[in-house]
Motif scaffolding. Sequence first.
Motif, mmCIF file in Angstrom:
data_model
loop_
_atom_site.group_PDB
_atom_site.id
_atom_site.type_symbol
_atom_site.label_atom_id
_atom_site.label_comp_id
_atom_site.label_asym_id
_atom_site.label_seq_id
_atom_site.Cartn_x
_atom_site.Cartn_y
_atom_site.Cartn_z
ATOM 1 N N ALA A 117 0.837 -1.204 0.000
ATOM 2 C CA ALA A 117 0.000 0.000 0.000
ATOM 3 C C ALA A 117 0.863 1.242 0.000
ATOM 4 C CB ALA A 117 -0.917 0.010 1.218
ATOM 5 N N ILE A 118 0.474 2.239 -0.804
ATOM 6 C CA ILE A 118 1.046 3.586 -0.826
ATOM 7 C C ILE A 118 2.567 3.560 -0.822
ATOM 8 C CG2 ILE A 118 0.863 5.897 0.155
ATOM 9 C CD1 ILE A 118 -1.571 5.086 1.643
ATOM 10 N N PRO A 119 3.212 3.332 -1.961
ATOM 11 C CA PRO A 119 4.666 3.232 -2.000
ATOM 12 C C PRO A 119 5.397 4.454 -1.463
ATOM 13 C CG PRO A 119 3.717 2.476 -4.058
ATOM 14 C CD PRO A 119 2.597 3.089 -3.271
ATOM 15 N N LEU A 120 5.020 5.675 -1.874
ATOM 16 C CA LEU A 120 5.678 6.901 -1.406
ATOM 17 C C LEU A 120 7.200 6.780 -1.438
ATOM 18 C CD1 LEU A 120 3.422 7.866 1.658
ATOM 19 C CD2 LEU A 120 3.422 8.873 -0.616
ATOM 20 N N THR A 150 -2.284 -5.330 -4.364
ATOM 21 C CA THR A 150 -1.646 -4.017 -4.369
ATOM 22 C C THR A 150 -2.642 -2.912 -4.022
ATOM 23 O OG1 THR A 150 -2.075 -3.751 -6.735
ATOM 24 C CG2 THR A 150 0.007 -4.765 -6.106
ATOM 25 N N ALA A 151 -2.052 -1.771 -3.558
ATOM 26 C CA ALA A 151 -2.852 -0.584 -3.221
ATOM 27 C C ALA A 151 -4.022 -0.947 -2.330
ATOM 28 C CB ALA A 151 -3.331 0.119 -4.488
ATOM 29 N N VAL A 152 -3.770 -1.685 -1.281
ATOM 30 C CA VAL A 152 -4.849 -2.247 -0.484
ATOM 31 C C VAL A 152 -5.538 -1.205 0.394
ATOM 32 C CG1 VAL A 152 -4.031 -4.627 -0.450
ATOM 33 C CG2 VAL A 152 -3.112 -3.002 1.191
ATOM 34 N N ARG A 153 -6.850 -1.301 0.432
ATOM 35 C CA ARG A 153 -7.692 -0.535 1.341
ATOM 36 C C ARG A 153 -8.086 -1.459 2.492
ATOM 37 N NH1 ARG A 153 -11.871 0.491 -3.413
ATOM 38 N NH2 ARG A 153 -11.283 -1.704 -3.613
ATOM 39 N N PRO A 154 -8.607 -0.930 3.593
ATOM 40 C CA PRO A 154 -9.012 -1.804 4.706
ATOM 41 C C PRO A 154 -9.930 -2.942 4.271
ATOM 42 C CG PRO A 154 -9.003 0.460 5.442
ATOM 43 C CD PRO A 154 -8.722 0.502 3.967
ATOM 44 N N ILE A 168 0.900 -17.271 5.753
ATOM 45 C CA ILE A 168 1.812 -16.163 6.030
ATOM 46 C C ILE A 168 1.247 -14.906 5.371
ATOM 47 C CG2 ILE A 168 4.158 -15.265 5.729
ATOM 48 C CD1 ILE A 168 5.049 -18.224 5.424
ATOM 49 N N VAL A 169 1.139 -13.823 6.149
ATOM 50 C CA VAL A 169 0.705 -12.535 5.612
ATOM 51 C C VAL A 169 1.879 -11.569 5.728
ATOM 52 C CG1 VAL A 169 -0.874 -10.585 5.850
ATOM 53 C CG2 VAL A 169 -1.706 -12.918 6.241
ATOM 54 N N HIS A 170 2.267 -10.980 4.598
ATOM 55 C CA HIS A 170 3.418 -10.068 4.542
ATOM 56 C C HIS A 170 2.915 -8.707 4.093
ATOM 57 C CE1 HIS A 170 7.832 -9.266 3.621
ATOM 58 N NE2 HIS A 170 7.210 -8.221 3.089
ATOM 59 N N PHE A 171 3.020 -7.713 4.976
ATOM 60 C CA PHE A 171 2.621 -6.346 4.631
ATOM 61 C C PHE A 171 3.868 -5.523 4.385
ATOM 62 C CE2 PHE A 171 1.942 -1.899 5.698
ATOM 63 C CZ PHE A 171 0.817 -1.590 4.945
ATOM 64 N N CYS A 172 3.931 -4.842 3.235
ATOM 65 C CA CYS A 172 5.033 -3.905 2.986
ATOM 66 C C CYS A 172 4.431 -2.553 2.620
ATOM 67 C CB CYS A 172 5.980 -4.418 1.919
ATOM 68 S SG CYS A 172 5.256 -5.192 0.472
ATOM 69 N N GLY A 173 4.887 -1.542 3.328
ATOM 70 C CA GLY A 173 4.346 -0.208 3.141
ATOM 71 C C GLY A 173 4.832 0.702 4.247
ATOM 72 N N HIS A 174 3.983 1.623 4.670
ATOM 73 C CA HIS A 174 4.355 2.603 5.686
ATOM 74 C C HIS A 174 3.612 2.349 6.999
ATOM 75 C CE1 HIS A 174 7.028 5.473 3.771
ATOM 76 N NE2 HIS A 174 6.293 5.420 2.677
ATOM 77 N N LEU A 182 -0.440 2.319 7.308
ATOM 78 C CA LEU A 182 -0.995 3.309 6.398
ATOM 79 C C LEU A 182 -1.509 2.613 5.144
ATOM 80 C CD1 LEU A 182 -1.368 6.354 6.410
ATOM 81 C CD2 LEU A 182 0.807 6.574 5.190
ATOM 82 N N LEU A 183 -2.839 2.606 4.980
ATOM 83 C CA LEU A 183 -3.468 2.014 3.804
ATOM 84 C C LEU A 183 -4.045 3.137 2.944
ATOM 85 C CD1 LEU A 183 -5.258 -1.039 5.472
ATOM 86 C CD2 LEU A 183 -2.923 -0.866 4.604
#
Length: 296
Positions: A117-120, A150-154, A168-174, A182-183
């Motif tokens: 979510a949200i690369p920034l 990608t670009a996941v919302r809640p 396995i759940v892998h979250f990459c973002g802020h 941050l989604l």
Amino acid sequence: MNISGPQSKKLTYALMDAFPNKASLEQMLSFELDKNLDSIAGGSNLQVIVFNLIKVSKAENWIEDLIAAARRSNPGNLSLQAIAEELLQNSQPEVISIPNTPIQQNTQQQKILILTAIPLGLRLDQEIREIEDAIRRASRRDLFDIRTRTAVRPKDIRRAIAEEKPQIVHFCGHGLEDGSLLLEDDGGNEKPVPPQGLALLFRLHADYVNCVLLNACNSLESANAISQHINYAIGMNQPIEDKTAIAFTQGFYDALGYEVKDSNQDIFQRAFDEGLVAIAMEDFSQESIPVMKKKL
């Protein structure tokens, strides 16, 4: 592939529904096909961009790749699934529902769900490639199945975990200083999700989710909350550099793919330790940032 006018229209609206803003469409093309949206299709709004994208992919004979990539990236979107099945007959990949796995070494297939979510400015495409490369090199590579959203919302996270049933759940973002992840909202704007909300989410999926890796700054509080319900939760206790997060990812997934002779070895602890070693051997000073929390 020959696509009729009505089918092109269906595909256009399906892609817009599955990827409701330019950023999400851009990520899908980059992560799945290693293509740059701006160099392929321009336009004043999303509908024009998608129309031009389909037009170019048909002309250059990679429309099937586009459809398949979009379906892989957002397999839960019903309109996209419908047009994909119509255009790519019988190409739907088998989705295996697997019960929760034990802590020790096992031989059941492990599904890894990657949420971005949200690369920034983050190099999330590189992080995903590192995960895929680690699994491809693994001696036990047939035991892993990687899915990406990608670009996941809640609501996307809720649906993705329920539909994919990953181990396995892998979250990459802020992550934010208060521990929130941050989604995005429906308009593509920033949407913080607090640790308490994540804990409630994973409580619903504790039967099959075995490990959650939050590769985001200041995510330790969320990992703490999640570990009330999930066997392993990994978070970062402060801001972490992009290169350090990628090094940890490399080590973690390398170790998951190793052949382990001791059937009683804790494979997630071993993978976590390998991630720390990967950071240290790259001469980074952030090896104490990742923290693993275990369910009590």
